[in-house]
Design a protein around this motif. Structure first.
Motif, PDB file in Angstrom:
ATOM      1  N   PHE A 273      40.642  28.409  41.483  1.00  0.00           N
ATOM      2  CA  PHE A 273      39.535  28.212  40.558  1.00  0.00           C
ATOM      3  C   PHE A 273      40.005  27.684  39.204  1.00  0.00           C
ATOM      4  N   GLY A 274      39.166  26.872  38.609  1.00  0.00           N
ATOM      5  CA  GLY A 274      39.362  26.467  37.234  1.00  0.00           C
ATOM      6  C   GLY A 274      38.802  27.516  36.288  1.00  0.00           C
TER       7      GLY A 274
ATOM      8  N   LYS B 296      38.870  33.296  32.419  1.00  0.00           N
ATOM      9  CA  LYS B 296      39.558  32.622  33.524  1.00  0.00           C
ATOM     10  C   LYS B 296      38.659  32.586  34.748  1.00  0.00           C
ATOM     11  N   GLY B 297      38.976  31.690  35.666  1.00  0.00           N
ATOM     12  CA  GLY B 297      38.275  31.702  36.931  1.00  0.00           C
ATOM     13  C   GLY B 297      38.865  32.757  37.857  1.00  0.00           C
ATOM     14  N   PRO B 298      38.142  33.122  38.912  1.00  0.00           N
ATOM     15  CA  PRO B 298      38.674  34.102  39.873  1.00  0.00           C
ATOM     16  C   PRO B 298      39.934  33.568  40.559  1.00  0.00           C
TER      17      PRO B 298
ATOM     18  N   PHE C   1      36.155  41.012  42.649  1.00  0.00           N
ATOM     19  CA  PHE C   1      35.044  40.635  43.505  1.00  0.00           C
ATOM     20  C   PHE C   1      35.487  40.689  44.960  1.00  0.00           C
TER      21      PHE C   1
ATOM     22  N   TYR D 148      38.932  38.810  45.092  1.00  0.00           N
ATOM     23  CA  TYR D 148      39.316  37.981  43.958  1.00  0.00           C
ATOM     24  C   TYR D 148      39.472  38.844  42.709  1.00  0.00           C
TER      25      TYR D 148
ATOM     26  N   GLN E 166      39.499  38.484  38.487  1.00  0.00           N
ATOM     27  CA  GLN E 166      39.113  37.574  37.413  1.00  0.00           C
ATOM     28  C   GLN E 166      39.366  38.212  36.059  1.00  0.00           C
TER      29      GLN E 166
ATOM     30  N   LEU F  39      31.869  27.265  37.831  1.00  0.00           N
ATOM     31  CA  LEU F  39      33.263  27.270  38.255  1.00  0.00           C
ATOM     32  C   LEU F  39      33.483  26.239  39.340  1.00  0.00           C
TER      33      LEU F  39
ATOM     34  N   LEU G 139      42.371  34.325  44.076  1.00  0.00           N
ATOM     35  CA  LEU G 139      42.472  35.069  45.331  1.00  0.00           C
ATOM     36  C   LEU G 139      43.595  36.091  45.226  1.00  0.00           C
TER      37      LEU G 139
END
Lengths: 114, 112
Positions: free
Chosen positions: A105-106, B42-44, B89, B36, B38, A90, B46
């Protein structure tokens, strides 16, 4: 505003090979961080780049390296791939350095090492 | 060595219920605690973050409770919705190094 993009999204390599992953941050963001996500170890910080300089580094071997270009785009390289390097990698970008600013984040690059 | 312990590993809640995820840390140098969210593929992202100078922070249905003396912090999701189903997370950043340490994650499923 476009989000963080990562290419490629999926990658299959064999042990001993090397791989380069790419990350394009959100426009205007100068900090790019890289993370490794695995079921066993969870999310782990690899390194952070800001203005083409590595600012922070996690506890990973020297096979993991990165760089950042003047347009803030970043690449991560893993040499001599091992089976344990299979993971979701990531990338996250933020305006400011130091990992205190909100990171975006991507979707990640899924690397499989055979 | 796991510096941030997160529990439970998985959680199933009925729609409208309260979801509670707990984290405990050992390093007293930690001074920034983000959560976070997720979704698969997908990415996490905030969700909410807190610093140790406050004991609680609320944003909509999401609340962080922080207990500095016990070195614990938790995420409460009120009126949980199926759309909240995701992995959560917790993390902790130390002053100076800023390198985040993540919990192992909690997979939340909210049944309709």
């Amino acid at each position: 505003k476009a989000g963080v993009t990562q290419t490629p999204r999926y990658l299959i390599k064999t042990r001993g090979q090397q791989v380069t992953l790419s990350c394009s941050p959100i426009s205007g963001h100068r900090s790019v961080s890289w993370y490794q996500q695995t079921p066993g170890q969870g999310l782990q910080f690899l390194f952070e780049y800001f203005s083409e300089t590595q600012r922070n580094k996690g506890n990973f071997p020297g096979r993991f390296s990165g760089r950042q270009f003047s347009n803030s785009r970043s690449e991560m390289n893993v040499s001599t791939l091992e089976l344990g390097d299979s993971a979701l990698y990531l990338c996250a970008s933020s305006r400011l350095a130091g990992l205190r600013d909100t990171q975006y984040f991507g979707p990640g690059t899924r690397l499989t090492v055979l | 060595q796991q510096q941030v312990k997160q529990s439970p590993q998985s959680l199933i809640v009925q729609k409208g219920g309260i979801s509670i995820i707990n984290c405990a840390y050992e390093n007293t140098a930690f001074d920034y605690f983000p959560w976070y969210q997720q979704f698969p593929g997908k990415g996490p992202a905030l969700l909410i973050a807190i610093r140790p100078d406050v004991s609680e922070k609320k944003e909509g249905r999401f609340t962080i409770s922080f207990n500095k003396s016990a070195k614990q912090f938790s995420l409460h999701i009120m009126d949980s919705q199926p759309g909240d189903s995701a992995t959560y997370f917790c993390a902790a950043n130390a002053a100076g190094s800023y390198i985040p340490t993540f919990g192992r994650g909690t997979s939340l499923i909210v049944h309709p």
